[in-house]
Scaffold this motif. Structure first.
Motif, mmCIF file in Angstrom:
data_model
loop_
_atom_site.group_PDB
_atom_site.id
_atom_site.type_symbol
_atom_site.label_atom_id
_atom_site.label_comp_id
_atom_site.label_asym_id
_atom_site.label_seq_id
_atom_site.Cartn_x
_atom_site.Cartn_y
_atom_site.Cartn_z
ATOM 1 N N HIS A 165 0.807 -1.220 0.000
ATOM 2 C CA HIS A 165 0.000 0.000 0.000
ATOM 3 C C HIS A 165 0.840 1.270 0.000
ATOM 4 O O HIS A 165 0.342 2.350 0.337
ATOM 5 N N ALA A 166 2.117 1.181 -0.389
ATOM 6 C CA ALA A 166 2.972 2.374 -0.399
ATOM 7 C C ALA A 166 2.397 3.454 -1.314
ATOM 8 O O ALA A 166 2.369 4.641 -0.962
ATOM 9 N N PHE A 167 1.932 3.053 -2.493
ATOM 10 C CA PHE A 167 1.368 4.022 -3.431
ATOM 11 C C PHE A 167 0.126 4.682 -2.851
ATOM 12 O O PHE A 167 -0.064 5.899 -2.956
ATOM 13 N N TRP A 168 -0.727 3.881 -2.201
ATOM 14 C CA TRP A 168 -1.971 4.434 -1.660
ATOM 15 C C TRP A 168 -1.728 5.269 -0.416
ATOM 16 O O TRP A 168 -2.491 6.191 -0.122
ATOM 17 N N ASP A 169 -0.658 4.993 0.318
ATOM 18 C CA ASP A 169 -0.269 5.881 1.415
ATOM 19 C C ASP A 169 0.059 7.269 0.869
ATOM 20 O O ASP A 169 -0.380 8.296 1.401
ATOM 21 N N ALA A 170 0.855 7.293 -0.219
ATOM 22 C CA ALA A 170 1.237 8.569 -0.822
ATOM 23 C C ALA A 170 0.027 9.273 -1.423
ATOM 24 O O ALA A 170 -0.149 10.488 -1.268
ATOM 25 N N LEU A 171 -0.824 8.504 -2.102
ATOM 26 C CA LEU A 171 -1.994 9.093 -2.752
ATOM 27 C C LEU A 171 -2.930 9.723 -1.730
ATOM 28 O O LEU A 171 -3.455 10.823 -1.935
ATOM 29 N N THR A 172 -3.135 9.035 -0.621
ATOM 30 C CA THR A 172 -4.001 9.567 0.428
ATOM 31 C C THR A 172 -3.427 10.862 0.998
ATOM 32 O O THR A 172 -4.159 11.813 1.285
ATOM 33 N N GLY A 173 -2.098 10.907 1.150
ATOM 34 C CA GLY A 173 -1.470 12.107 1.683
ATOM 35 C C GLY A 173 -1.577 13.300 0.758
ATOM 36 O O GLY A 173 -1.742 14.441 1.202
ATOM 37 N N PHE A 174 -1.524 13.046 -0.554
ATOM 38 C CA PHE A 174 -1.568 14.138 -1.526
ATOM 39 C C PHE A 174 -2.986 14.609 -1.816
ATOM 40 O O PHE A 174 -3.239 15.796 -2.007
ATOM 41 N N PHE A 175 -3.942 13.663 -1.873
ATOM 42 C CA PHE A 175 -5.256 13.985 -2.407
ATOM 43 C C PHE A 175 -6.390 13.855 -1.394
ATOM 44 O O PHE A 175 -7.545 13.821 -1.768
ATOM 45 N N GLY A 176 -6.066 13.742 -0.126
ATOM 46 C CA GLY A 176 -7.119 13.656 0.877
ATOM 47 C C GLY A 176 -7.887 14.964 0.995
ATOM 48 O O GLY A 176 -7.303 16.044 0.988
ATOM 49 N N GLY A 177 -9.213 14.873 1.110
ATOM 50 C CA GLY A 177 -10.038 16.065 1.250
ATOM 51 C C GLY A 177 -10.266 16.418 2.708
ATOM 52 O O GLY A 177 -9.611 15.888 3.611
ATOM 53 N N GLN A 178 -11.214 17.300 2.968
ATOM 54 C CA GLN A 178 -11.492 17.748 4.327
ATOM 55 C C GLN A 178 -12.349 16.750 5.104
ATOM 56 O O GLN A 178 -12.380 16.780 6.331
ATOM 57 N N ASN A 179 -13.046 15.895 4.395
ATOM 58 C CA ASN A 179 -13.897 14.912 5.057
ATOM 59 C C ASN A 179 -13.190 13.565 5.154
ATOM 60 O O ASN A 179 -12.107 13.370 4.599
ATOM 61 N N LYS A 180 -13.800 12.629 5.850
ATOM 62 C CA LYS A 180 -13.172 11.327 6.044
ATOM 63 C C LYS A 180 -13.242 10.504 4.761
ATOM 64 O O LYS A 180 -14.132 10.662 3.936
ATOM 65 N N ARG A 181 -12.282 9.597 4.622
ATOM 66 C CA ARG A 181 -12.280 8.693 3.486
ATOM 67 C C ARG A 181 -11.828 7.316 3.956
ATOM 68 O O ARG A 181 -11.245 7.168 5.034
ATOM 69 N N GLU A 182 -12.100 6.323 3.152
ATOM 70 C CA GLU A 182 -11.764 4.951 3.507
ATOM 71 C C GLU A 182 -10.250 4.760 3.526
ATOM 72 O O GLU A 182 -9.544 5.197 2.615
ATOM 73 N N ASN A 183 -9.747 4.108 4.549
ATOM 74 C CA ASN A 183 -8.314 3.862 4.690
ATOM 75 C C ASN A 183 -8.007 2.473 4.137
ATOM 76 O O ASN A 183 -7.951 1.484 4.865
ATOM 77 N N VAL A 184 -7.797 2.403 2.816
ATOM 78 C CA VAL A 184 -7.584 1.099 2.182
ATOM 79 C C VAL A 184 -6.250 0.489 2.594
ATOM 80 O O VAL A 184 -6.094 -0.740 2.592
ATOM 81 N N ALA A 185 -5.268 1.328 2.949
ATOM 82 C CA ALA A 185 -3.982 0.797 3.403
ATOM 83 C C ALA A 185 -4.154 0.012 4.700
ATOM 84 O O ALA A 185 -3.613 -1.090 4.862
ATOM 85 N N ALA A 186 -4.916 0.566 5.630
ATOM 86 C CA ALA A 186 -5.173 -0.146 6.884
ATOM 87 C C ALA A 186 -5.987 -1.407 6.638
ATOM 88 O O ALA A 186 -5.791 -2.432 7.309
ATOM 89 N N MET A 187 -6.881 -1.360 5.652
ATOM 90 C CA MET A 187 -7.731 -2.514 5.387
ATOM 91 C C MET A 187 -6.950 -3.671 4.769
ATOM 92 O O MET A 187 -7.251 -4.835 5.025
ATOM 93 N N VAL A 188 -5.931 -3.378 3.944
ATOM 94 C CA VAL A 188 -5.160 -4.487 3.378
ATOM 95 C C VAL A 188 -4.250 -5.096 4.441
ATOM 96 O O VAL A 188 -3.887 -6.275 4.363
ATOM 97 N N ASP A 189 -3.884 -4.312 5.456
ATOM 98 C CA ASP A 189 -3.170 -4.895 6.595
ATOM 99 C C ASP A 189 -4.105 -5.801 7.397
ATOM 100 O O ASP A 189 -3.693 -6.850 7.899
ATOM 101 N N LYS A 190 -5.365 -5.392 7.499
ATOM 102 C CA LYS A 190 -6.349 -6.180 8.244
ATOM 103 C C LYS A 190 -6.803 -7.395 7.445
ATOM 104 O O LYS A 190 -6.975 -8.486 8.000
#
Length: 257
Positions: free
Chosen positions: A23-48
């Motif tokens: 999930h390295a790519f999605w960690d970076a993507l979330t950091g760059f493109f996260g909005g003001q509201n909550k979004r699904e944490n797919v990186a945490a979900m693939v760990d789970k």
């Protein structure tokens, strides 16, 4: 519809390719493109959920349900969308579909005037009923031409194009571990054995007087070659029912997961 590059299976094609959570790519993507509201944490979900389950299946579109005319694109050199774009085209249920292969980075291709005009022609024909020649592309595949040669560790004596899936069959063992992650890549060499890169954006479309050494070592600008990965314990193919596909066709199209 016009899916110009896309994902058809989020787990198999992106965050868990070959059954290897990454999930390295999605960690970076979330950091760059996260909005003001909550979004699904797919990186945490693939760990789970590191294995494919109902959670990941819920993110997979029902491609066989697509029945409308479809104009898709797929690039040789993207590190994210090639597999999804091709499989989406092959698995779609539409009887009127067109796949255009692109030879540049996907963002560059999206905004070329001739491609925008071509897309307009497609929509004008299927949405407005205009007789502009688009119907000649029904159920066909169009390939953009690129005049380059290829030379791998297998030497080609004449101009050769390799197109399609590149299966690799390996026999391996790891006596000291109970599993292993296998990565493979096809690299292109020149006649002197030097490793070559494919530059995704034509030099004439880049700013200034840039030369090859100025191009950043990033997939947006450079392509090192098609690659694959597989966790050895995931070598079996999970079967799912796809109307119109027999077992042989299914195994040819679907990657292991």
């Amino acid at each position: 519809m016009a899916p110009w590059e896309g994902l058809g299976d989020f787990y198999r094609e992106s965050i868990g390719r070959g059954g290897i959570p990454d999930h390295a790519f999605w960690d970076a993507l979330t950091g760059f493109f996260g909005g003001q509201n909550k979004r699904e944490n797919v990186a945490a979900m693939v760990d789970k959920y590191p294995l494919y389950n109902d959670y990941w299946d819920d993110k997979k579109p029902k491609l066989r349900n697509i029945q409308v005319p479809l104009y898709a694109t797929a690039s040789y050199s993207t590190g994210l969308h090639t597999e999804g774009s091709v499989k989406g085209f092959l698995l779609a249920g539409s009887h009127q579909q067109w796949l255009r292969w692109t030879t540049t980075q996907e963002w560059h291709d999206l905004y070329q005037p001739e491609n925008v005009d071509d897309l307009q022609r497609f929509f004008d024909h299927y949405m407005l009923g205009r007789d502009n020649g688009s119907k000649e592309y029904d159920a066909a595949t169009h390939r953009s031409e690129v005049d380059i040669g290829a030379s791998f560790n297998i030497k080609f004596e004449r101009y050769t194009e390799l197109c399609g899936f590149s299966p690799l069959k390996l026999f391996m063992a790891t006596p000291d571990h109970d599993d292993m992650d296998v990565y493979a890549i096809i690299r292109k060499l020149d006649s002197a054995g030097n490793v070559l890169y494919y530059y995704n954006i034509p030099f004439e479309h880049l700013p200034g007087d840039l030369c090859a050494s100025d191009i950043p070592h990033m997939n947006i600008f450079k392509h090192t070659g098609p690659n694959g990965r597989l966790r050895a314990s995931h070598r079996a193919i999970t079967h799912e029912d796809l109307p119109g596909f027999d077992d042989i066709e299914y195994k040819r199209l679907m990657s292991d997961a």
